[in-house]
Write a protein that holds these residues in place. Sequence first.
Motif, mmCIF file in Angstrom:
data_model
loop_
_atom_site.group_PDB
_atom_site.id
_atom_site.type_symbol
_atom_site.label_atom_id
_atom_site.label_comp_id
_atom_site.label_asym_id
_atom_site.label_seq_id
_atom_site.Cartn_x
_atom_site.Cartn_y
_atom_site.Cartn_z
ATOM 1 N N PRO A 67 136.802 20.656 105.647
ATOM 2 C CA PRO A 67 137.464 21.946 105.944
ATOM 3 C C PRO A 67 137.391 23.114 105.140
ATOM 4 C CG PRO A 67 138.816 20.058 106.254
ATOM 5 C CD PRO A 67 137.835 19.477 105.421
ATOM 6 N N GLY A 68 136.911 24.161 105.538
ATOM 7 C CA GLY A 68 136.653 25.351 104.767
ATOM 8 C C GLY A 68 135.537 25.285 103.935
ATOM 9 N N LYS A 69 134.626 24.547 104.253
ATOM 10 C CA LYS A 69 133.346 24.570 103.406
ATOM 11 C C LYS A 69 132.135 24.199 104.284
ATOM 12 C CE LYS A 69 135.479 22.019 99.423
ATOM 13 N NZ LYS A 69 135.181 20.734 98.559
ATOM 14 N N GLU A 70 131.080 24.725 103.717
ATOM 15 C CA GLU A 70 129.726 24.479 104.456
ATOM 16 C C GLU A 70 129.448 23.242 104.848
ATOM 17 O OE1 GLU A 70 127.893 28.847 102.757
ATOM 18 O OE2 GLU A 70 126.848 27.094 102.232
ATOM 19 N N ARG A 71 128.551 22.978 105.533
ATOM 20 C CA ARG A 71 127.894 21.813 105.914
ATOM 21 C C ARG A 71 126.862 21.456 104.924
ATOM 22 N NH1 ARG A 71 126.194 21.034 111.726
ATOM 23 N NH2 ARG A 71 124.811 22.421 111.371
ATOM 24 N N ASP A 72 127.046 20.263 104.424
ATOM 25 C CA ASP A 72 126.223 19.927 103.228
ATOM 26 C C ASP A 72 125.347 18.720 103.695
ATOM 27 O OD1 ASP A 72 128.776 20.391 100.696
ATOM 28 O OD2 ASP A 72 126.980 21.657 101.454
ATOM 29 N N PHE A 73 124.192 18.516 103.117
ATOM 30 C CA PHE A 73 123.504 17.464 103.073
ATOM 31 C C PHE A 73 124.006 16.018 102.636
ATOM 32 C CE2 PHE A 73 119.610 14.800 103.364
ATOM 33 C CZ PHE A 73 119.311 14.338 102.242
ATOM 34 N N VAL A 74 123.822 14.971 102.903
ATOM 35 C CA VAL A 74 124.172 13.830 102.401
ATOM 36 C C VAL A 74 123.257 12.874 102.261
ATOM 37 C CG1 VAL A 74 125.655 11.603 102.873
ATOM 38 C CG2 VAL A 74 126.434 14.031 103.806
ATOM 39 N N ALA A 75 122.245 12.498 103.239
ATOM 40 C CA ALA A 75 121.132 11.597 102.993
ATOM 41 C C ALA A 75 120.239 11.839 104.099
ATOM 42 C CB ALA A 75 121.626 10.112 103.185
ATOM 43 N N GLY A 76 118.849 11.504 103.895
ATOM 44 C CA GLY A 76 117.796 11.743 104.762
ATOM 45 C C GLY A 76 116.778 10.592 104.939
ATOM 46 N N ILE A 77 116.121 10.281 105.780
ATOM 47 C CA ILE A 77 115.431 9.082 106.046
ATOM 48 C C ILE A 77 114.165 9.680 106.909
ATOM 49 C CG2 ILE A 77 116.600 8.233 107.974
ATOM 50 C CD1 ILE A 77 115.773 5.117 106.705
ATOM 51 N N SER A 78 112.863 9.253 106.436
ATOM 52 C CA SER A 78 111.896 9.476 107.302
ATOM 53 C C SER A 78 111.682 8.585 108.692
ATOM 54 C CB SER A 78 110.490 9.470 106.612
ATOM 55 O OG SER A 78 110.226 7.953 106.006
ATOM 56 N N TRP A 79 110.626 9.007 109.339
ATOM 57 C CA TRP A 79 110.746 8.240 110.787
ATOM 58 C C TRP A 79 110.344 6.662 110.338
ATOM 59 C CZ3 TRP A 79 106.439 5.446 111.868
ATOM 60 C CH2 TRP A 79 105.028 6.071 111.249
ATOM 61 N N SER A 80 109.607 6.385 109.244
ATOM 62 C CA SER A 80 109.060 5.235 109.072
ATOM 63 C C SER A 80 110.172 4.305 107.982
ATOM 64 C CB SER A 80 107.890 5.274 108.197
ATOM 65 O OG SER A 80 107.986 5.847 106.887
ATOM 66 N N GLY A 81 111.058 5.250 107.511
ATOM 67 C CA GLY A 81 112.104 4.454 106.584
ATOM 68 C C GLY A 81 111.378 4.486 105.151
ATOM 69 N N ARG A 82 110.143 5.106 105.061
ATOM 70 C CA ARG A 82 109.569 4.934 103.608
ATOM 71 C C ARG A 82 110.201 6.125 102.573
ATOM 72 N NH1 ARG A 82 104.615 4.146 106.605
ATOM 73 N NH2 ARG A 82 104.086 1.743 106.875
ATOM 74 N N SER A 83 110.600 7.011 103.281
ATOM 75 C CA SER A 83 111.010 8.234 102.494
ATOM 76 C C SER A 83 112.464 8.433 102.466
ATOM 77 C CB SER A 83 110.221 9.453 102.823
ATOM 78 O OG SER A 83 110.812 10.465 102.086
ATOM 79 N N ILE A 84 113.357 8.232 101.641
ATOM 80 C CA ILE A 84 114.830 8.250 101.589
ATOM 81 C C ILE A 84 115.240 9.150 100.527
ATOM 82 C CG2 ILE A 84 116.614 7.133 101.447
ATOM 83 C CD1 ILE A 84 115.591 4.820 102.731
ATOM 84 N N HIS A 85 116.045 10.090 100.741
ATOM 85 C CA HIS A 85 116.635 10.718 99.454
ATOM 86 C C HIS A 85 118.179 11.070 99.704
ATOM 87 C CE1 HIS A 85 115.019 14.193 101.434
ATOM 88 N NE2 HIS A 85 115.915 14.954 101.014
ATOM 89 N N TYR A 86 118.916 11.212 98.809
ATOM 90 C CA TYR A 86 120.378 11.412 98.929
ATOM 91 C C TYR A 86 120.955 12.636 98.017
ATOM 92 C CZ TYR A 86 120.233 6.403 100.235
ATOM 93 O OH TYR A 86 119.960 5.373 100.790
ATOM 94 N N ALA A 87 122.049 13.257 98.486
ATOM 95 C CA ALA A 87 122.762 14.071 97.734
ATOM 96 C C ALA A 87 123.326 13.378 96.366
ATOM 97 C CB ALA A 87 123.794 14.741 98.298
ATOM 98 N N ASP A 88 123.137 14.375 95.331
ATOM 99 C CA ASP A 88 123.793 13.464 94.111
ATOM 100 C C ASP A 88 125.135 13.082 94.079
ATOM 101 O OD1 ASP A 88 121.973 15.896 91.725
ATOM 102 O OD2 ASP A 88 121.226 14.290 92.938
ATOM 103 N N SER A 89 125.873 13.546 94.824
ATOM 104 C CA SER A 89 127.423 13.387 94.994
ATOM 105 C C SER A 89 127.418 11.962 95.577
ATOM 106 C CB SER A 89 128.158 14.277 95.770
ATOM 107 O OG SER A 89 127.444 14.229 96.998
ATOM 108 N N VAL A 90 126.285 11.311 96.321
ATOM 109 C CA VAL A 90 126.514 9.999 96.984
ATOM 110 C C VAL A 90 125.744 8.765 96.361
ATOM 111 C CG1 VAL A 90 127.215 11.357 99.004
ATOM 112 C CG2 VAL A 90 125.126 10.522 98.847
ATOM 113 N N LYS A 91 124.954 9.355 95.509
ATOM 114 C CA LYS A 91 123.834 8.347 95.323
ATOM 115 C C LYS A 91 124.387 7.184 94.433
ATOM 116 C CE LYS A 91 119.695 11.305 93.931
ATOM 117 N NZ LYS A 91 118.947 12.050 93.024
ATOM 118 N N GLY A 92 123.937 5.956 94.837
ATOM 119 C CA GLY A 92 124.689 4.747 94.246
ATOM 120 C C GLY A 92 125.750 4.191 95.077
ATOM 121 N N ARG A 93 126.394 5.157 96.209
ATOM 122 C CA ARG A 93 127.304 4.635 96.833
ATOM 123 C C ARG A 93 127.061 4.718 98.406
ATOM 124 N NH1 ARG A 93 131.712 8.077 97.141
ATOM 125 N NH2 ARG A 93 130.633 9.869 96.808
#
Length: 124
Positions: A41-67
């Motif tokens: 609420p009251g904030k911009e939309r932020d990236f959390v996680a992304g995955i390529s079509w093959s699943g080989r490329s994945i990355h996360y926002a620093d705030s959720v890495k490891g969780r």
Amino acid sequence: QVQLVESGGGLVQAGGSLRLSCAASGRTFSRYAMGWFRQAPGKERDFVAGISWSGRSIHYADSVKGRFTISRDNAKNTVYLQMNSLKPDDTAVYYCAAAFIGGSSSDGTTYDYWGQGTQVTVSS
């Protein structure tokens, strides 16, 4: 055309877990990179996680890495977001999105299709 429907949101205590799902329509799901974003609420939309079509490329926002863990099952036209060790700061509406790109992306403008969102509320 791709239609996305999120599910799995809800109310959970801090330290708990939730698993979000995003079901996609269309035969070309496997060609799309997928992403999860969130908006508090009251904030911009932020990236959390992304995955390529093959699943080989994945990355996360620093705030959720490891969780958080993103995964996909192309046979089921579904992408998942496993969320562990949830914190009150994770409270937001979570959106999945699809992008017709080769890799994965944290840039929301890259994505072509968006779901309606699912509410996640983490109580302290």
